[in-house]
Design an enzyme around this catalytic site. Structure first.
Site, mmCIF file in Angstrom:
data_model
loop_
_atom_site.group_PDB
_atom_site.id
_atom_site.type_symbol
_atom_site.label_atom_id
_atom_site.label_comp_id
_atom_site.label_asym_id
_atom_site.label_seq_id
_atom_site.Cartn_x
_atom_site.Cartn_y
_atom_site.Cartn_z
ATOM 1 C CD GLU A 90 -15.266 -54.882 -47.612
ATOM 2 O OE1 GLU A 90 -14.824 -54.573 -48.743
ATOM 3 O OE2 GLU A 90 -15.734 -54.074 -46.814
ATOM 4 C CG ASP A 131 -13.706 -56.552 -55.455
ATOM 5 O OD1 ASP A 131 -13.285 -57.561 -54.850
ATOM 6 O OD2 ASP A 131 -13.051 -55.480 -55.530
ATOM 7 C CB SER A 177 5.494 -38.388 -52.739
ATOM 8 O OG SER A 177 4.691 -38.354 -51.572
ATOM 9 N N GLY A 209 -2.333 -47.391 -45.699
ATOM 10 C CA GLY A 209 -2.286 -48.654 -44.945
ATOM 11 C C GLY A 209 -3.443 -48.802 -43.973
ATOM 12 C CB ALA A 210 -5.987 -46.594 -42.780
ATOM 13 C CB SER A 260 -9.072 -47.244 -51.454
ATOM 14 O OG SER A 260 -9.697 -48.477 -51.334
ATOM 15 C CB SER A 261 -3.894 -44.520 -49.579
ATOM 16 O OG SER A 261 -3.167 -45.699 -49.327
ATOM 17 C CG ASP A 303 -10.383 -50.876 -53.201
ATOM 18 O OD1 ASP A 303 -11.518 -51.130 -52.757
ATOM 19 O OD2 ASP A 303 -9.341 -51.443 -52.808
HETATM 20 C C1 GLA Z 1 -9.459 -54.682 -51.098
HETATM 21 C C2 GLA Z 1 -9.389 -54.891 -52.598
HETATM 22 C C3 GLA Z 1 -10.786 -54.813 -53.220
HETATM 23 C C4 GLA Z 1 -11.761 -55.731 -52.477
HETATM 24 C C5 GLA Z 1 -11.658 -55.529 -50.963
HETATM 25 C C6 GLA Z 1 -12.490 -56.513 -50.208
HETATM 26 O O1 GLA Z 1 -9.875 -53.373 -50.804
HETATM 27 O O2 GLA Z 1 -8.570 -53.908 -53.194
HETATM 28 O O3 GLA Z 1 -10.734 -55.131 -54.588
HETATM 29 O O4 GLA Z 1 -11.540 -57.072 -52.822
HETATM 30 O O5 GLA Z 1 -10.330 -55.621 -50.503
HETATM 31 O O6 GLA Z 1 -13.838 -56.303 -50.453
#
Ligand code: GLA
Length: 381
Positions: free
Chosen positions: A32, A35, A66, A121-122, A125-126, A171
């Site tokens: 985490e 990246d 949508s 918003g959770a 990665s929506s 993501d």
């Molecule tokens: C978000 C960002 C990613 C990454 C994470 C943390 O999801 O979109 O690119 O930096 O935070 O790991």
């Protein structure tokens, strides 16, 4: 589902669509905030997807609808797209049109209808799911011939330059490139990747995802500040990126850094090492051994990187106290979701323990589900 998508599309856009594309949300197992430091990540795609139903238009208009929205169509001119022009949810798909055109790809307009079951918003990665589904649709509609990593880079460009969130590439790579039954080990510097088989169910485990319902928003400046702090630390250390600092050089490097940057660097270096440890365990078939690596990752995000919050900390503590083998917040932080590695027989007890801890603390009830590693972006019809 596909028939309904086509019928809904026709009702909104007045014509039959040419196809339906899907891209998933993700949870990151470990790695985490590595990246944007050129480091390593290990996400899986969720079974939850965003679907884009689409057809080409010959008049250069981009018309976006949508199912989750208020019924209106956002109607834009492709050649009028520019960062800042669109501010609603439509900025994500519009940004993909813009990024493709900006990169010189021959695209025209399109009608799009979007439907999604990726919680927004959770921290799941929506936005990447929406970008990648749009990119996959345009790739096929306009015969661009782009590969899955190419689509991820276009999606990231849309988010960075059009939406204005300085995210890394994890993501979008997860949403575009993951496969069923495997985690994606990704070197974010080279984009080299390996699909690491992860059959939790046969091994008697489950991955529990706990959405704390604390809305996370990466656009609010905290994420950008952390990224800038990491880049400044790399600069001060004379490195291209923090990925280039080996664990053996960490102690000496920390002494050369201002107090506020040292913990950021410690997190990134130890987190890259945790990705390597996790891979060793998975390659060796030791799934349970992943647990402590997850929990150590959470402690580092809480104490060094400082992106957890009372709700994510409590979810981790309660899950581990109730028998989870390990748990951590996943994604950018500041709220969002927690993952817990749990023996199949303990899923109900761990879920109940987290719910009851949240109740006692006066926090809103969390939403929990189990997830299996699922497929990346694809055409459904
Ligand atoms: C978000 C960002 C990613 C990454 C994470 C943390 O999801 O979109 O690119 O930096 O935070 O790991």
């Amino acid at each position: 589902m596909i028939d309904r998508a086509a019928t809904d599309f026709e009702a909104v856009h007045g014509a039959r669509p040419s196809g339906v594309w899907a891209a998933p949300g993700r949870v990151n197992l470990i790695g985490e905030h590595t990246d944007y430091n050129d480091g390593f990540v290990l996400p899986i795609a969720l079974p939850h997807t965003t679907r884009v139903t689409a057809r080409r238009r010959a008049d250069g208009r981009v018309r976006l609808h949508s199912t989750q929205g208020d019924g209106t169509i956002t109607d834009l001119a492709l050649d009028g797209l520019a960062p800042g022009v669109v501010t609603s949810w439509a900025a994500y798909p519009a940004g993909v049109f813009w990024a493709l055109a900006e990169a010189g790809h021959e695209i025209g307009g399109a009608d799009l209808s979007v439907d999604s079951d990726v919680p927004a918003g959770a921290g799941l990665s929506s936005s990447a799911a929406l970008e990648c589904a749009t990119a996959a649709a345009l790739n096929d509609l306009y015969g661009l011939g782009l590969s899955a990593p190419d689509l991820a880079l276009v999606a990231q460009r849309a988010e960075n330059a059009f939406v204005g969130v300085p995210c890394g590439v994890m993501d979008q790579m997860a949403s575009a490139c993951c496969t069923d039954g495997a985690a994606l080990l990704l070197d974010t510097r080279t984009l080299e990747r390996r699909h690491v088989p992860l059959d939790l169910e046969s091994a008697g485990f489950r991955l529990l995802v706990i959405d704390t319902r604390v809305k996370h928003d990466l656009g609010d400046g905290a994420y950008a500040a952390l990224r800038a702090g990491c880049e400044r630390a790399a600069d001060l250390l004379g490195l291209a990126a923090l990925r280039d600092l080996p664990a053996a050089g960490l102690t000496a490097a920390l002494e050369r850094l201002p107090g506020e940057l040292a913990p950021l660097v410690r997190h990134v270096v130890t987190e890259n090492r945790r990705v390597a440890e996790a891979i060793e365990h998975l390659d060796g078939g030791r799934i349970a051994a992943l647990g402590p690596v997850l929990t150590a990752g959470h402690a580092s995000l809480r104490d060094d990187f400082r992106v957890s919050c009372p709700e994510t900390d409590l979810a981790v503590e309660a899950a581990v106290a109730a028998g989870a083998l390990g748990a951590r917040m996943t994604g950018g932080g500041f709220g969002g979701s927690v993952i817990a590695l749990v023996a199949a027989a303990d899923v109900a007890a761990v879920t109940d323990a987290v719910r009851s801890a949240f109740g006692s603390a006066g926090f809103a009830a969390p939403v929990a589900f189990t997830a299996v590693p699922s497929a990346g972006a694809r055409r459904l019809a």
